[in-house]
Design an enzyme around this catalytic site. Structure first.
Site, short mmCIF file in Angstrom:
data_model
loop_
_atom_site.label_atom_id
_atom_site.label_comp_id
_atom_site.label_asym_id
_atom_site.label_seq_id
_atom_site.Cartn_x
_atom_site.Cartn_y
_atom_site.Cartn_z
N GLY A 122 -5.71 11.34 9.55
CA GLY A 122 -5.83 11.35 10.62
C GLY A 122 -6.50 12.54 11.41
N LEU A 123 -7.17 12.52 12.37
CA LEU A 123 -7.68 13.85 12.97
C LEU A 123 -6.77 14.88 13.22
CD1 LEU A 123 -9.38 11.90 16.13
CD2 LEU A 123 -10.64 12.79 13.97
N SER A 124 -7.47 16.02 13.17
CA SER A 124 -6.66 17.14 13.54
C SER A 124 -6.09 17.30 15.03
CB SER A 124 -7.66 18.60 13.61
OG SER A 124 -7.05 19.56 13.85
N GLY A 125 -4.70 17.53 14.78
CA GLY A 125 -4.12 17.46 16.15
C GLY A 125 -3.38 15.97 16.25
N GLY A 127 -1.00 14.69 14.51
CA GLY A 127 0.39 14.90 14.13
C GLY A 127 0.80 14.43 12.96
N LYS A 128 0.01 14.69 12.09
CA LYS A 128 0.17 14.48 10.77
C LYS A 128 1.28 15.63 10.16
CE LYS A 128 -3.95 15.62 9.45
NZ LYS A 128 -4.70 16.05 10.70
N SER A 129 1.10 16.85 10.47
CA SER A 129 2.15 17.83 9.74
C SER A 129 3.58 17.55 10.34
CB SER A 129 1.58 19.12 9.89
OG SER A 129 0.38 19.42 9.69
N SER A 196 -8.38 14.11 5.21
CA SER A 196 -8.99 13.23 4.45
C SER A 196 -10.07 12.16 5.09
CB SER A 196 -8.07 12.39 3.68
OG SER A 196 -7.01 12.10 4.27
N1 LIG Z 1 -14.37 21.86 10.19
C1 LIG Z 1 -13.04 21.59 10.29
N2 LIG Z 1 -12.89 20.35 10.41
C2 LIG Z 1 -11.61 19.97 10.51
N3 LIG Z 1 -10.36 20.82 10.36
C3 LIG Z 1 -10.90 22.03 10.25
C4 LIG Z 1 -12.16 22.63 10.26
N4 LIG Z 1 -12.05 23.87 10.14
C5 LIG Z 1 -10.74 24.07 9.85
N5 LIG Z 1 -10.11 23.09 10.27
C6 LIG Z 1 -8.52 23.21 9.66
O1 LIG Z 1 -8.09 22.73 8.72
C7 LIG Z 1 -7.30 21.76 8.63
C8 LIG Z 1 -7.94 20.51 7.86
O2 LIG Z 1 -7.72 20.69 6.52
P1 LIG Z 1 -7.87 19.46 5.51
O3 LIG Z 1 -7.42 20.12 4.39
O4 LIG Z 1 -6.81 18.53 6.07
O5 LIG Z 1 -9.13 18.81 5.80
S1 LIG Z 1 -10.02 17.68 4.73
O6 LIG Z 1 -8.95 16.65 4.47
O7 LIG Z 1 -10.34 18.41 3.70
O8 LIG Z 1 -10.91 17.12 5.62
C9 LIG Z 1 -7.12 21.24 10.15
O9 LIG Z 1 -5.72 21.30 10.14
P2 LIG Z 1 -4.76 20.00 11.16
O10 LIG Z 1 -5.04 20.22 12.31
O11 LIG Z 1 -3.53 20.12 10.38
O12 LIG Z 1 -5.58 18.72 10.53
C10 LIG Z 1 -7.69 22.39 10.84
O13 LIG Z 1 -6.59 23.22 11.26
N1 LIG Z 2 4.69 12.19 18.19
C1 LIG Z 2 4.21 13.04 18.94
N2 LIG Z 2 4.07 13.10 20.21
C2 LIG Z 2 3.82 14.14 20.69
N3 LIG Z 2 3.17 15.30 20.48
C3 LIG Z 2 3.25 15.48 19.05
C4 LIG Z 2 3.55 14.23 18.27
N4 LIG Z 2 3.58 14.66 16.94
C5 LIG Z 2 2.75 15.91 17.18
N5 LIG Z 2 2.84 16.38 18.35
C6 LIG Z 2 1.93 17.56 18.72
O1 LIG Z 2 0.63 17.67 18.42
C7 LIG Z 2 0.12 18.79 17.99
C8 LIG Z 2 -0.49 18.54 16.76
O2 LIG Z 2 0.39 18.03 15.73
P1 LIG Z 2 0.35 18.29 14.08
O3 LIG Z 2 1.39 17.73 13.50
O4 LIG Z 2 0.13 20.12 14.20
O5 LIG Z 2 -1.07 17.61 14.13
P2 LIG Z 2 -1.95 17.73 12.73
O6 LIG Z 2 -1.22 17.94 11.37
O7 LIG Z 2 -2.52 16.23 12.58
O8 LIG Z 2 -3.16 18.65 13.08
C9 LIG Z 2 1.37 19.53 18.16
O9 LIG Z 2 1.37 20.28 19.17
C10 LIG Z 2 2.67 18.88 18.02
O10 LIG Z 2 3.53 19.42 18.72
#
Ligand SMILES: Nc1ncnc2c1ncn2[C@@H]1O[C@H](COP(=O)(O)OS(=O)(=O)O)[C@@H](OP(=O)(O)O)[C@H]1O
Ligand SMILES: Nc1ncnc2c1ncn2[C@@H]1O[C@H](COP(=O)(O)OP(=O)(O)O)[C@@H](O)[C@H]1O
Length: 361
Positions: A122-125, A127-129, A196
């Site tokens: 899923g997208l960054s943010g 809630g994957k982690s 991914s």
């Molecule tokens: N350009 C760009 N695009 C997306 N994300 C970025 C980028 N630069 C840094 N980040 C940070 O890196 C985290 C994503 O790493 P991943 O290894 O999950 O990415 S990927 O699967 O290789 O696409 C991602 O973490 P999450 O927010 O937990 O998804 C971001 O914090």
């Molecule tokens: N189920 C949920 N409902 C509301 N907020 C959430 C939920 N899961 C995660 N969040 C919040 O969303 C933000 C991003 O979560 P995170 O797990 O870091 O996402 P990712 O790993 O996809 O980047 C964090 O601030 C987290 O507290």
């Protein structure tokens, strides 16, 4: 104590000649299985998936090719898998698969769980982690061994030399896929959480594992919600043009077309399920899968044990709860009533077998 030879330190070592290893047939090994647990699973301990969970049909586990490779004493013998692997290797040559006498099933029996990969995309943010942590906690509290491979974290070490260009993302995903496969082979429930973004990269990871061992979970959260969360301020930087190629902004994300579980959140104003709720949905899927698998193993074990010992032949019967359908051999279907299993839970296994045999005669 460390010996010193000619000025150089020599580590103490043990040298021994091993006797010939006897390979125990797998059906016998299954005698160590915790049958009472099997029965509790058969009774329907797993909750069905609900809500936004989309369950793929539960497929029978195919043995990994390497696990079916014949175990031979002649080390020169090469299995078909080895030959195929040798031909597929890109840079390494003259390498062969070395099989261990302790296999995945042994480790799974030790851990009383099924090794698999839960791939959260899923997208960054999205809630994957957070889901990965919550899932890991829930599994841990149930006595299940799980390990998280987080994209961000792996980029601190294993993947520190990779950027966010498409080919580096592909390599990032490939490496995590391979490591996840090793964890699954170790019997661990491996939770991989990374963006991914490309379907073909995720599918390549899926193809590393036997059917059913790869559970893809899509965090279907709209970009506007992820952007509003922006816990690391990265979306803001991407919008300001300070980060180039940010997923969802100026880099693509390809949602899964046919994944096992979709965890959907509609919009900014909709209430989202808590991470705990989401973890429970994933666990309900695993429970369902486990019930199927263990049921099948139990049937095989009973069938092999009883027909092997006393030559009893079973009539094909109604065992839909544990049957995998068309490909299952008729002989694997026992007409035993599940009530017989109560004995397995309460009485010592050999006595139970005797009782079953007497009843059948
Ligand atoms: N350009 C760009 N695009 C997306 N994300 C970025 C980028 N630069 C840094 N980040 C940070 O890196 C985290 C994503 O790493 P991943 O290894 O999950 O990415 S990927 O699967 O290789 O696409 C991602 O973490 P999450 O927010 O937990 O998804 C971001 O914090
Ligand atoms: N189920 C949920 N409902 C509301 N907020 C959430 C939920 N899961 C995660 N969040 C919040 O969303 C933000 C991003 O979560 P995170 O797990 O870091 O996402 P990712 O790993 O996809 O980047 C964090 O601030 C987290 O507290």
């Amino acid at each position: 104590m460390v010996a010193v030879q000619g000025g150089a330190q020599v580590r103490p070592s043990i040298s021994t000649t091993l006797p010939d290893v006897e390979f125990v047939p797998s059906l016998k090994r299954l005698g160590f299985v915790n049958v009472s647990r099997f029965y509790s699973v058969l009774r329907g301990g797993g909750g069905g998936g609900s809500g936004s969970v989309r369950l793929r049909s539960l497929q029978p586990i195919k043995a990994m090719e390497d696990s079916t490779a014949s175990v031979v004493n002649d080390s020169a013998a090469i299995s078909c898998k080895s030959i195929r692997q040798m031909s597929k290797m890109e840079k390494s040559t003259n390498i062969m698969w070395h099989k261990s006498s302790v296999d995945k099933l042994d480790r799974e029996q030790l851990l009383q769980q099924k090794g698999c990969v839960i791939w959260i995309t899923g997208l960054s943010g999205s809630g994957k982690s957070t889901l990965a942590c919550s899932l890991s906690r829930s599994l841990h509290s149930r006595g299940k061994l799980a390990y998280i491979l987080d994209g961000d974290n792996c980029r601190h070490g294993l993947n520190r030399n990779l950027s966010f260009k498409a080919e580096d993302r592909a390599e990032n995903i490939r490496r995590i896929g391979e490591v996840a496969k090793l964890f699954a082979d170790a019997g661990v429930i491996c939770i991989a959480s990374l963006i991914s973004p490309y379907r073909k990269d995720r599918d390549a990871c899926r193809s590393l594992l036997p059917e059913g061992d790869f559970v893809e979970v899509f965090m279907d959260v709209p970009l506007e919600v992820c952007e509003a969360r922006d816990p690391k301020g990265l979306y803001k930087l991407a919008r300001a043009g300070k980060i180039k190629g940010f997923t969802g902004i100026d880099d693509p994300y390809e949602p899964p077309l046919n994944c096992e579980i979709v965890l959907r959140q509609k919009g900014k104003n909709s209430t989202s399920p808590t991470p705990c709720d989401l973890a429970e949905i994933v666990i309900s899927y695993l429970d369902e899968k486990e019930r199927f698998l263990h049921g099948k193993e139990l049937i095989r074990w009973l069938h092999g044990l009883i027909s092997g010992w006393v030559g009893v032949k079973f009539v094909s019967g109604n065992s839909s709860q544990v049957s995998d359908g068309a490909n299952e051999e008729k002989s694997d279907h026992l007409s035993l009533e599940y009530s017989c299993m109560y004995f397995l839970e309460t009485i010592h296994i050999p006595s139970t077998i005797v009782i079953i045999i007497v009843c059948l005669k």
